[in-house]
Design a protein around this motif. Sequence first.
Motif, PDB file in Angstrom:
ATOM      1  N   MET A 105      93.953   8.778-126.612  1.00 22.29           N
ATOM      2  CA  MET A 105      93.328   8.337-127.855  1.00 22.29           C
ATOM      3  C   MET A 105      91.966   7.688-127.590  1.00 22.29           C
ATOM      4  O   MET A 105      91.011   7.906-128.347  1.00 22.29           O
ATOM      5  N   LEU A 106      91.857   6.893-126.502  1.00 26.01           N
ATOM      6  CA  LEU A 106      90.580   6.276-126.158  1.00 26.01           C
ATOM      7  C   LEU A 106      89.533   7.324-125.802  1.00 26.01           C
ATOM      8  O   LEU A 106      88.387   7.250-126.254  1.00 26.01           O
ATOM      9  N   VAL A 107      89.923   8.309-125.008  1.00 27.80           N
ATOM     10  CA  VAL A 107      88.987   9.364-124.611  1.00 27.80           C
ATOM     11  C   VAL A 107      88.579  10.190-125.829  1.00 27.80           C
ATOM     12  O   VAL A 107      87.406  10.537-125.993  1.00 27.80           O
ATOM     13  N   LYS A 108      89.549  10.463-126.702  1.00 31.18           N
ATOM     14  CA  LYS A 108      89.243  11.221-127.915  1.00 31.18           C
ATOM     15  C   LYS A 108      88.235  10.469-128.780  1.00 31.18           C
ATOM     16  O   LYS A 108      87.277  11.060-129.289  1.00 31.18           O
ATOM     17  N   ALA A 109      88.432   9.159-128.941  1.00 34.28           N
ATOM     18  CA  ALA A 109      87.498   8.348-129.727  1.00 34.28           C
ATOM     19  C   ALA A 109      86.128   8.296-129.056  1.00 34.28           C
ATOM     20  O   ALA A 109      85.092   8.403-129.727  1.00 34.28           O
ATOM     21  N   ALA A 110      86.108   8.142-127.740  1.00 33.51           N
ATOM     22  CA  ALA A 110      84.839   8.102-127.009  1.00 33.51           C
ATOM     23  C   ALA A 110      84.108   9.434-127.132  1.00 33.51           C
ATOM     24  O   ALA A 110      82.884   9.465-127.312  1.00 33.51           O
ATOM     25  N   ARG A 112      84.366  11.569-129.590  1.00 28.84           N
ATOM     26  CA  ARG A 112      83.884  11.681-130.968  1.00 28.84           C
ATOM     27  C   ARG A 112      82.593  10.876-131.132  1.00 28.84           C
ATOM     28  O   ARG A 112      81.635  11.336-131.726  1.00 28.84           O
ATOM     29  N   PHE A 113      82.571   9.665-130.578  1.00 32.09           N
ATOM     30  CA  PHE A 113      81.376   8.824-130.643  1.00 32.09           C
ATOM     31  C   PHE A 113      80.223   9.468-129.885  1.00 32.09           C
ATOM     32  O   PHE A 113      79.091   9.504-130.357  1.00 32.09           O
ATOM     33  N   HIS A 114      80.525  10.004-128.696  1.00 34.19           N
ATOM     34  CA  HIS A 114      79.505  10.642-127.873  1.00 34.19           C
ATOM     35  C   HIS A 114      78.949  11.884-128.570  1.00 34.19           C
ATOM     36  O   HIS A 114      77.751  12.143-128.537  1.00 34.19           O
ATOM     37  N   LYS A 115      79.825  12.639-129.234  1.00 35.21           N
ATOM     38  CA  LYS A 115      79.382  13.844-129.927  1.00 35.21           C
ATOM     39  C   LYS A 115      78.466  13.484-131.083  1.00 35.21           C
ATOM     40  O   LYS A 115      77.467  14.154-131.318  1.00 35.21           O
ATOM     41  N   LYS A 116      78.783  12.411-131.810  1.00 27.00           N
ATOM     42  CA  LYS A 116      77.923  11.977-132.913  1.00 27.00           C
ATOM     43  C   LYS A 116      76.552  11.585-132.386  1.00 27.00           C
ATOM     44  O   LYS A 116      75.540  11.863-133.011  1.00 27.00           O
ATOM     45  N   ALA A 117      76.508  10.931-131.241  1.00 28.07           N
ATOM     46  CA  ALA A 117      75.231  10.532-130.656  1.00 28.07           C
ATOM     47  C   ALA A 117      74.421  11.762-130.251  1.00 28.07           C
ATOM     48  O   ALA A 117      73.201  11.780-130.381  1.00 28.07           O
ATOM     49  N   GLU A 118      75.095  12.804-129.760  1.00 26.38           N
ATOM     50  CA  GLU A 118      74.393  14.023-129.372  1.00 26.38           C
ATOM     51  C   GLU A 118      73.903  14.798-130.588  1.00 26.38           C
ATOM     52  O   GLU A 118      72.878  15.455-130.537  1.00 26.38           O
ATOM     53  N   ASP A 119      74.655  14.736-131.685  1.00 27.11           N
ATOM     54  CA  ASP A 119      74.291  15.485-132.882  1.00 27.11           C
ATOM     55  C   ASP A 119      73.130  14.869-133.650  1.00 27.11           C
ATOM     56  O   ASP A 119      72.567  15.506-134.529  1.00 27.11           O
ATOM     57  N   ALA A 120      72.801  13.629-133.336  1.00 26.61           N
ATOM     58  CA  ALA A 120      71.694  12.966-134.036  1.00 26.61           C
ATOM     59  C   ALA A 120      70.410  13.736-133.751  1.00 26.61           C
ATOM     60  O   ALA A 120      70.174  14.206-132.638  1.00 26.61           O
ATOM     61  N   PRO A 121      69.577  13.876-134.771  1.00 25.24           N
ATOM     62  CA  PRO A 121      68.339  14.628-134.554  1.00 25.24           C
ATOM     63  C   PRO A 121      67.451  13.914-133.531  1.00 25.24           C
ATOM     64  O   PRO A 121      67.298  12.705-133.557  1.00 25.24           O
ATOM     65  N   ALA A 122      66.924  14.703-132.639  1.00 23.54           N
ATOM     66  CA  ALA A 122      66.047  14.148-131.608  1.00 23.54           C
ATOM     67  C   ALA A 122      64.711  13.784-132.229  1.00 23.54           C
ATOM     68  O   ALA A 122      64.158  14.525-133.041  1.00 23.54           O
ATOM     69  N   GLY A 123      64.220  12.631-131.856  1.00 28.00           N
ATOM     70  CA  GLY A 123      62.922  12.183-132.362  1.00 28.00           C
ATOM     71  C   GLY A 123      61.799  12.852-131.591  1.00 28.00           C
ATOM     72  O   GLY A 123      62.019  13.635-130.671  1.00 28.00           O
TER      73      GLY A 123
END
Length: 140
Positions: A105-110, A112-123
Amino acid sequence: MFQEFRAFIARGNVLDLAVAVIIGAAFGKIVTSLTEDLIMPVIGAIFGNIDFSSLFVILGEVPATYTGSLADYAALKAAGVPLFGYGAFLTQVINFVIIAFAIFMLVKAANRFHKKAEDAPAGPTEVELLTEIRDALRNK
């Protein structure tokens, strides 16, 4: 050699690993308590007040000098009696499954968080920003 050792210890991943080991050991104790003190008594009550730690089979001779109960796993084990302690093993398996699920569950949450950070549009890159600043200064 001391400088190399100091540089090795100062690296972030070594310190992160040390912290992870310490937190993991503490988490293991919490899960062991959860299993032995909360989950196993409930399971025992459901299946007829079974104490899983007392589920064992005596495989050899009990010494004539032994004066304790034949139902006391710890005392028999301390007396050197060969035992097949499947209840203690069952408790450890349940501990393992709970720890593995919690880590999952911890790895799954991490992730998910990491994927959201990667999906953020690059400046814009530094070069693009500097170019915009230069162009803005020229236009003034």
